[in-house]
Enzyme design. Structure first.
Site, short mmCIF file in Angstrom:
data_model
loop_
_atom_site.label_atom_id
_atom_site.label_comp_id
_atom_site.label_asym_id
_atom_site.label_seq_id
_atom_site.Cartn_x
_atom_site.Cartn_y
_atom_site.Cartn_z
N VAL A 174 -137.61 87.86 25.13
CA VAL A 174 -138.10 89.02 24.36
C VAL A 174 -139.44 89.51 24.92
O VAL A 174 -139.61 90.70 25.23
CB VAL A 174 -138.23 88.67 22.86
CG1 VAL A 174 -138.85 89.82 22.08
CG2 VAL A 174 -136.85 88.33 22.29
N LYS A 208 -138.41 85.14 13.33
CA LYS A 208 -137.72 85.02 12.04
C LYS A 208 -138.06 83.73 11.31
O LYS A 208 -138.15 83.70 10.08
CB LYS A 208 -136.22 85.14 12.22
CG LYS A 208 -135.62 84.11 13.14
CD LYS A 208 -134.52 84.66 13.98
CE LYS A 208 -134.55 83.99 15.33
NZ LYS A 208 -133.69 84.63 16.28
N VAL A 226 -134.92 90.35 12.29
CA VAL A 226 -133.54 90.35 11.79
C VAL A 226 -132.76 91.49 12.44
O VAL A 226 -133.22 92.63 12.45
CB VAL A 226 -133.48 90.56 10.25
CG1 VAL A 226 -132.06 90.37 9.74
CG2 VAL A 226 -134.44 89.64 9.52
N GLY A 238 -128.21 85.60 27.10
CA GLY A 238 -129.52 85.66 26.43
C GLY A 238 -129.42 85.88 24.93
O GLY A 238 -130.40 86.27 24.30
N GLU A 292 -130.28 81.03 20.79
CA GLU A 292 -131.63 80.50 20.63
C GLU A 292 -131.89 79.42 21.68
O GLU A 292 -130.95 78.89 22.28
CB GLU A 292 -131.76 79.86 19.24
CG GLU A 292 -131.65 80.84 18.10
CD GLU A 292 -132.67 81.95 18.21
OE1 GLU A 292 -133.87 81.67 18.23
OE2 GLU A 292 -132.27 83.12 18.31
N ASP A 311 -130.17 79.90 12.14
CA ASP A 311 -130.74 81.22 12.49
C ASP A 311 -130.37 82.26 11.41
O ASP A 311 -131.22 83.05 10.99
CB ASP A 311 -130.19 81.62 13.87
CG ASP A 311 -130.62 83.00 14.29
OD1 ASP A 311 -131.75 83.15 14.77
OD2 ASP A 311 -129.82 83.95 14.13
N LYS A 363 -132.77 84.61 8.73
CA LYS A 363 -132.66 86.07 8.59
C LYS A 363 -132.28 86.46 7.15
O LYS A 363 -132.81 87.43 6.60
CB LYS A 363 -131.64 86.60 9.60
CG LYS A 363 -132.10 86.42 11.05
CD LYS A 363 -130.97 86.67 12.02
CE LYS A 363 -131.41 86.54 13.46
NZ LYS A 363 -130.29 86.57 14.41
N GLY A 406 -130.30 89.81 22.08
CA GLY A 406 -130.45 90.23 23.48
C GLY A 406 -131.80 90.90 23.68
O GLY A 406 -132.41 91.42 22.74
N1 HSE Z 1 -129.80 83.85 18.54
C1 HSE Z 1 -129.91 85.04 17.80
C2 HSE Z 1 -128.51 85.62 17.61
C3 HSE Z 1 -130.79 86.02 18.51
O1 HSE Z 1 -127.59 85.16 18.29
O2 HSE Z 1 -128.32 86.48 16.78
C4 HSE Z 1 -131.29 87.12 17.67
O3 HSE Z 1 -132.04 86.69 16.59
#
Ligand code: HSE
Length: 456
Positions: A39, A132, A159, A214, A217, A228, A232, A329
């Site tokens: 990022v 997040k 998010v 990409g 995580e 994850d 969110k 991404g």
């Molecule tokens: N690993 C997270 C996903 C990245 O796959 O949504 C974005 O937060």
């Protein structure tokens, strides 16, 4: 040619004299960037490649003043292209940069990011973060700190990647009472589930590809185990329901126990399987959960494939709104981060302070998962002999669970077992868990292969 601040300010009305003073002082907005990973690296690239158009939006240039990196980042070609004098591995040196108005945190994880965010806010810097985990766990505290120091805290990228979500919850939907959020908010798992459903790809190779792209995580278990998505959902539910929902308040199950046979039966029964993050609100309660669900294959969310995210919001005034887009991404995430940077810079130019909001209203309780009422899909491997189906349905009946359909697959003559799939009518989670426990103790039930809740 880049426009100067003065040209922009001249068009503003109402506070011309006050802004005129600032105009003389502010020739550029200084940015400090923390992190040069997927990022952070993309944010740096966008800030430089789109410098001219961003300066037009803000009214003066956005200038990258300092980048806090890890030692290993210094060897990256991007670091060399940007000029090594911009970089530091030392947080104290980073925060000592005098010309830094906005701190962009793209490190991820709880610490040291939390410490850096507090340091930036209490040092009077506007903050943009894509983190997040920190916002989910410490959002209330950080937004309060931003207000205390009169600076902005923005977290649009935390998010849904590039999908505008935080701003709609903080601004556009504020007149609504939100009753439900049904969200596909993890791109990696949606990518994996899509490939498993469509191509029969095995779990490991779909995950590997998501990592290469990409999406995943640093620790992909956070994606696969639903963690994850809980971060969110905690953020969205807190904003939507004005109460502090912590990740640990959310019932969480990942996708690792899904098997290709579940996808086959789901198709046969007219459903898709998705990892949904669900939040509902009643008068005095909220319900928050992340787990795989059967959803009708004709529903909008069932058609959300690949890395795409979709967030369906139900509210009293606006009715149903669907947010859809790439949820992971580098490019989509940098879109949200840079938008936040521009918005913070515009506030600084306009002389604005904190617009941070994390409203908390007391009195809501988190409904225990045991009180959930829903339909269930149940896949069992049982002994193939007379009376077994009757035993299974007795256990379910004893727990007031009514069967709506049964599929029995051809028996395996070697092991003398059969696979049965049961769809139930709505039943209570508490009863279902007790029934599963009892079924597990029946000699005729060889394995409880899976049970999946139905969200219709
Ligand atoms: N690993 C997270 C996903 C990245 O796959 O949504 C974005 O937060």
């Amino acid at each position: 040619m880049m426009r100067k601040c003065s040209g922009q300010f001249g068009t503003l009305s109402g506070a011309r004299i006050k802004l005129g003073v600032k105009e003389l002082k502010k020739q550029s907005i200084g940015i400090g960037l923390m992190g040069l990973g997927v990022v952070g690296g993309e944010v740096a690239r966008v800030l430089m490649d789109k410098a001219e158009v961003l300066a037009e939006q803000v009214g003066c240039p956005l200038v990258l003043r300092k980048v806090k990196v890890l030692e290993s980042d210094l060897a990256k070609p991007q670091a060399k292209e940007m000029g090594l004098q911009l970089f530091t591995t030392d947080a104290d040196e980073f925060f000592a940069e005098p010309e830094m108005d906005i701190v962009v945190e793209a490190i991820g994880g709880e610490e040291p990011a939390l410490d850096y965010l507090k340091r930036a806010l209490s040092g009077g810097k506007h903050v943009v973060t894509s983190n997040k985990e920190v916002i989910a766990k410490h959002g209330a505290e950080l937004f309060a700190l931003a207000q205390q120091y009169g600076v902005g805290l923005r977290c649009e990228a935390s998010v849904g990647g590039g999908i505008p979500l935080i701003a709609p919850f903080q601004q556009d939907l504020v007149a609504n009472k939100i009753s439900g959020i049904y969200a596909i908010i993890n791109g990696t798992t949606n990518y994996i589930l899509t490939r498993m459903a469509r191509e029969g790809t095995d779990f490991a190779s779909a995950l590997k590809r998501a990592q290469e792209l990409g999406y995943a995580e640093a620790n992909p278990e956070d994606d696969v185990d639903g963690i994850d998505a809980t971060y969110k959902l905690a953020i969205l539910a807190s904003l939507a329901f004005h109460c502090q929902v912590q990740p640990q308040d959310i019932h969480c199950e990942g996708i690792s126990r899904l098997d290709s046979r579940d996808f086959k039966y789901a198709r046969e029964l007219g459903f898709a399987i998705k990892l949904l993050a669900i939040a509902k609100q009643g008068d005095s309660w909220i319900e928050v959960r992340v787990h795989p669900v059967f959803i009708p294959e004709e529903s909008l969310l069932a058609k959300v494939d690949g890395v795409y995210n979709a967030i369906l919001v139900e509210a009293d005034l606006v009715g149903k709104v669907l947010f859809y887009g790439e949820g992971a991404g580098a490019l989509p995430t940098s879109s949200a981060v840079v938008a936040d940077v521009v918005s913070a810079a515009q506030d600084i130019i306009a002389g604005g302070g904190s617009r941070a909001r994390w409203r908390l209203e007391p009195g809501k309780i988190i409904k225990p998962m045991s009180e959930l009422e829903t339909r269930y899909y149940l896949r069992l491997n049982v002994a193939d002999r007379p009376g077994v189906l009757a035993q299974v349905s007795k256990v379910l009946g004893d727990h007031l669970i009514s069967i709506s359909s049964v599929i029995q697959q051809a028996a395996d003559s070697v092991s003398q077992t059969a696979e049965i799939v049961i769809m139930t009518h709505p039943a209570q989670e508490r009863e279902m868990q007790q029934a599963l426990d009892e079924l597990g103790h029946l000699a005729s039930v060889k394995q409880i292969c899976n049970f999946i809740r139905v969200e219709a």
